[in-house]
Design an enzyme around this catalytic site. Structure first.
Site, PDB file in Angstrom:
ATOM      1  N   LYS A  39      76.277  27.174 171.961  1.00  0.00           N
ATOM      2  CA  LYS A  39      74.761  27.577 171.885  1.00  0.00           C
ATOM      3  C   LYS A  39      75.243  28.853 173.174  1.00  0.00           C
ATOM      4  CE  LYS A  39      73.073  23.049 171.389  1.00  0.00           C
ATOM      5  NZ  LYS A  39      73.260  21.638 171.586  1.00  0.00           N
ATOM      6  N   VAL A  42      64.564  17.906 161.705  1.00  0.00           N
ATOM      7  CA  VAL A  42      63.258  18.431 162.617  1.00  0.00           C
ATOM      8  C   VAL A  42      62.584  19.424 161.814  1.00  0.00           C
ATOM      9  CG1 VAL A  42      63.258  21.636 163.409  1.00  0.00           C
ATOM     10  CG2 VAL A  42      65.604  19.397 164.681  1.00  0.00           C
ATOM     11  N   GLU A  69      64.190  29.995 169.314  1.00  0.00           N
ATOM     12  CA  GLU A  69      64.223  29.231 170.661  1.00  0.00           C
ATOM     13  C   GLU A  69      64.963  28.289 170.423  1.00  0.00           C
ATOM     14  OE1 GLU A  69      62.752  30.742 173.849  1.00  0.00           O
ATOM     15  OE2 GLU A  69      63.560  29.047 174.130  1.00  0.00           O
TER      16      GLU A  69
HETATM   17  N1  LIG Z   1      68.329  17.666 165.524  1.00  0.00           N
HETATM   18  C1  LIG Z   1      68.442  17.961 166.390  1.00  0.00           C
HETATM   19  O1  LIG Z   1      67.518  17.477 166.929  1.00  0.00           O
HETATM   20  C2  LIG Z   1      68.500  19.510 166.411  1.00  0.00           C
HETATM   21  C3  LIG Z   1      67.660  20.294 167.634  1.00  0.00           C
HETATM   22  C4  LIG Z   1      68.644  21.969 167.895  1.00  0.00           C
HETATM   23  C5  LIG Z   1      68.521  22.172 166.665  1.00  0.00           C
HETATM   24  N2  LIG Z   1      69.192  22.108 165.399  1.00  0.00           N
HETATM   25  C6  LIG Z   1      69.026  22.233 164.145  1.00  0.00           C
HETATM   26  O2  LIG Z   1      68.348  22.219 163.004  1.00  0.00           O
HETATM   27  C7  LIG Z   1      68.829  22.232 162.094  1.00  0.00           C
HETATM   28  C8  LIG Z   1      68.267  21.029 161.289  1.00  0.00           C
HETATM   29  O3  LIG Z   1      69.070  19.837 161.661  1.00  0.00           O
HETATM   30  P1  LIG Z   1      68.495  18.359 162.063  1.00  0.00           P
HETATM   31  O4  LIG Z   1      68.912  18.029 163.012  1.00  0.00           O
HETATM   32  O5  LIG Z   1      66.834  18.599 160.817  1.00  0.00           O
HETATM   33  O6  LIG Z   1      69.179  18.246 160.568  1.00  0.00           O
HETATM   34  P2  LIG Z   1      69.175  17.275 159.038  1.00  0.00           P
HETATM   35  O7  LIG Z   1      67.946  16.140 159.648  1.00  0.00           O
HETATM   36  O8  LIG Z   1      70.488  16.461 158.554  1.00  0.00           O
HETATM   37  O9  LIG Z   1      68.201  17.491 157.785  1.00  0.00           O
HETATM   38  C9  LIG Z   1      68.521  18.744 156.849  1.00  0.00           C
HETATM   39  C10 LIG Z   1      67.786  18.972 156.047  1.00  0.00           C
HETATM   40  O10 LIG Z   1      68.089  19.939 154.833  1.00  0.00           O
HETATM   41  C11 LIG Z   1      68.262  19.401 153.371  1.00  0.00           C
HETATM   42  N3  LIG Z   1      69.277  20.441 153.155  1.00  0.00           N
HETATM   43  C12 LIG Z   1      70.632  20.039 153.977  1.00  0.00           C
HETATM   44  N4  LIG Z   1      71.816  20.810 152.752  1.00  0.00           N
HETATM   45  C13 LIG Z   1      70.587  22.089 151.640  1.00  0.00           C
HETATM   46  C14 LIG Z   1      70.611  22.481 150.775  1.00  0.00           C
HETATM   47  N5  LIG Z   1      72.514  22.937 150.556  1.00  0.00           N
HETATM   48  N6  LIG Z   1      69.157  22.849 150.272  1.00  0.00           N
HETATM   49  C15 LIG Z   1      67.931  22.224 150.284  1.00  0.00           C
HETATM   50  N7  LIG Z   1      68.537  21.716 151.510  1.00  0.00           N
HETATM   51  C16 LIG Z   1      69.220  21.367 152.113  1.00  0.00           C
HETATM   52  C17 LIG Z   1      68.711  17.784 154.093  1.00  0.00           C
HETATM   53  O11 LIG Z   1      67.918  17.421 152.639  1.00  0.00           O
HETATM   54  P3  LIG Z   1      67.507  16.299 152.453  1.00  0.00           P
HETATM   55  O12 LIG Z   1      67.137  15.735 153.149  1.00  0.00           O
HETATM   56  O13 LIG Z   1      67.308  15.787 151.229  1.00  0.00           O
HETATM   57  O14 LIG Z   1      69.058  15.856 152.840  1.00  0.00           O
HETATM   58  C18 LIG Z   1      67.204  18.314 154.609  1.00  0.00           C
HETATM   59  O15 LIG Z   1      65.909  17.703 154.394  1.00  0.00           O
HETATM   60  C19 LIG Z   1      70.687  22.570 162.717  1.00  0.00           C
HETATM   61  O16 LIG Z   1      70.671  23.535 162.215  1.00  0.00           O
HETATM   62  C20 LIG Z   1      70.752  20.915 163.693  1.00  0.00           C
HETATM   63  O17 LIG Z   1      72.236  21.893 164.351  1.00  0.00           O
HETATM   64  C21 LIG Z   1      68.660  20.272 165.475  1.00  0.00           C
END
Ligand SMILES: NC(=O)c1ccc[n+]([C@@H]2O[C@H](COP(=O)([O-])OP(=O)(O)OC[C@H]3O[C@@H](n4cnc5c(N)ncnc54)[C@H](OP(=O)(O)O)[C@@H]3O)[C@@H](O)[C@H]2O)c1
Length: 420
Positions: free
Chosen positions: A200, A14, A124
């Site tokens: 949710k 995201v 949102e």
């Molecule tokens: N993916 C979806 O479709 C979606 C939809 C709705 C809501 N969400 C929500 O959006 C959020 C992000 O989701 P995502 O899918 O983008 O997750 P993701 O791809 O796993 O990305 C997480 C990011 O956070 C970084 N990170 C994790 N732990 C960290 C820490 N301790 N310090 C600094 N950076 C850290 C990771 O670093 P690295 O890149 O170095 O690993 C990565 O860049 C979550 O809360 C998820 O529930 C996601």
């Protein structure tokens, strides 16, 4: 034109979409809001990972927190407690917060509301990615008492059920396919056990009713026990099986639950298939409204994140959970008081007297059978599938625990509620 600097904590699926959209659509967004949103810095966990984003990066959160020129911080790192600590620090530093983190909000949305002071918090993207359901509840439907809300809130489980229903796939094969297509995480537990949908639903229930409930306070069941017999029975009687998040107002009590339901094939929500999400909200004045769209994915979710940035840039700062103070007149309804029709699956040794014993246990608990199907016994084991008339949840639990203790029962009973 005013410039607003934005920091992004977490540049994964995201976060990297948010950065790219803000950069690539900058002219469009600036013209729409009369201010320039500038993604300035991002923080990640592992700096050695290859990424296709163009922004100053660090693995130290203070890189953003200590930068006084950054006005809005977007938390996209995921997790619960660590993300909550980060969110608190963002607010302490007098910055606005935007988050997509439904797991963190399921536990800490009221904590954040207490400490937010005048700082806007946007979330949102935390419910159903691309569908603007938070704004619908906060603004569009604000004149209404919300009578009920029913939603397919998790695309992964909806995709698995759709494959089981339409292509006769087993649960395991459908899950594997969801993983290959990138719909399910390597660890899909939160999707299939109902937790993600539960997170949710709790966020939506705060907006609709001002209810401060946590995941452990409500019924949350997943789809992992559903098998081909259940799908075939549902089909035979004109139903499909969906995992629904349900919030219902009954007098001054609110029923909140997430579980699979048998739902009439002709209902609109029964037609929400694949990875899509759909929500029906009934207001006392507006009647039924329906929302449909992509529930997840980088760009759809980023689009919702940016809508929050735009609202903040325009100077809007509405009450975080839609109520200035909680509406204490509404209480969470006791789980045992739920009333529903039920579909029940039993697996019993094929002996005489089994049906009579089951009937007597059910009738002792005031449960009456509406439809019944017995599958031909295989290896001496018979599958008994039936639906009940409206019954009380606590009676179903009592009856099934007595039935499960009988020596003719081959494996534990399973039930699915029928959505009316
Ligand atoms: N993916 C979806 O479709 C979606 C939809 C709705 C809501 N969400 C929500 O959006 C959020 C992000 O989701 P995502 O899918 O983008 O997750 P993701 O791809 O796993 O990305 C997480 C990011 O956070 C970084 N990170 C994790 N732990 C960290 C820490 N301790 N310090 C600094 N950076 C850290 C990771 O670093 P690295 O890149 O170095 O690993 C990565 O860049 C979550 O809360 C998820 O529930 C996601």
């Amino acid at each position: 034109m005013r410039e607003i600097k934005v920091g992004v904590i977490g540049a994964g699926v995201v976060g990297s979409s948010v950065i790219k959209i803000l950069q690539e659509n900058q002219e469009l967004i600036s013209n729409r809001i009369g201010a320039r949103l500038i993604p300035t810095k991002a923080v990640v966990k592992d700096l050695t990972k290859k990424r296709d984003i163009n922004i100053a990066l660090s693995d130290d959160i203070n890189f953003i927190l200590e930068d006084e020129s950054i006005e809005i911080v977007i938390e996209l790192m995921g997790g619960v407690e660590q993300a909550f600590e980060v969110a608190k620090k963002v607010l302490e530093k007098n910055k606005s917060l935007v988050t997509a983190n439904k797991a963190m909000l399921a536990y800490h949305r009221y904590d954040l509301q207490k400490i937010k002071k005048n700082h806007p918090i946007g979330f949102e993207a935390s419910v159903c990615g691309g569908i603007p359901i938070i704004k619908a509840l906060k603004d569009g439907l604000a004149a209404n008492h919300i009578l009920s809300l029913r939603g397919i809130l998790n695309g992964t489980s909806n995709y698995i059920l759709t494959q089981m229903i339409q292509n006769a796939m087993s649960f395991d094969d459908a899950l594997k396919q969801a993983q290959i297509l990138g719909y399910a995480e390597a660890d899909p537990t939160l999707d299939i056990d109902g937790s993600d949908a539960g997170h949710k639903l709790l966020i939506l229930a705060s907006l609709a009713y001002g209810i401060d409930a946590k995941p452990q306070d409500i019924i949350i069941e997943g789809i992992e026990k559903i098998n081909a017999s259940d799908i075939a029975f549902a089909n035979e009687f004109g139903f499909v099986i969906k995992l629904l998040g349900i919030a219902k107002k009954i007098d001054n009590e609110i029923e909140l639950r997430v579980h699979p339901v048998l739902i009439d094939k002709d209902k609109m929500i029964a037609k929400v298939d694949g990875v899509m999400n759909g929500i029906s909200v009934v207001g006392d004045r507006v009647g039924e409204t329906l929302y449909y769209g992509a529930g997840a994915g980088g760009d759809a979710t980023a689009s919702a994140v940016i809508s929050d940035l735009i609202e903040i840039a325009r100077g809007k700062n509405s009450a975080m959970l839609g109520f200035e103070k909680s509406d204490n007149s509404l209480k969470l309804r006791d789980k045992g008081k739920i009333q529903s029709r039920y579909y029940i699956r039993l697996s019993a040794y094929d002996k005489t007297g089994v049906l009579a014993k089951i009937s007597s246990i059910l009738s002792k608990n005031n449960i009456s059978i509406q439809a019944f199907l017995q599958k031909q016994a295989k290896d001496g084991i018979a599958k008994l599938l039936f639906t009940t008339h409206i019954s009380q949840e606590s009676s179903i639990h009592n009856a099934l625990s007595e039935i499960d203790s009988q020596d003719f029962i081959e494996s534990k009973s399973f039930f699915i509620r029928i959505d009316e």
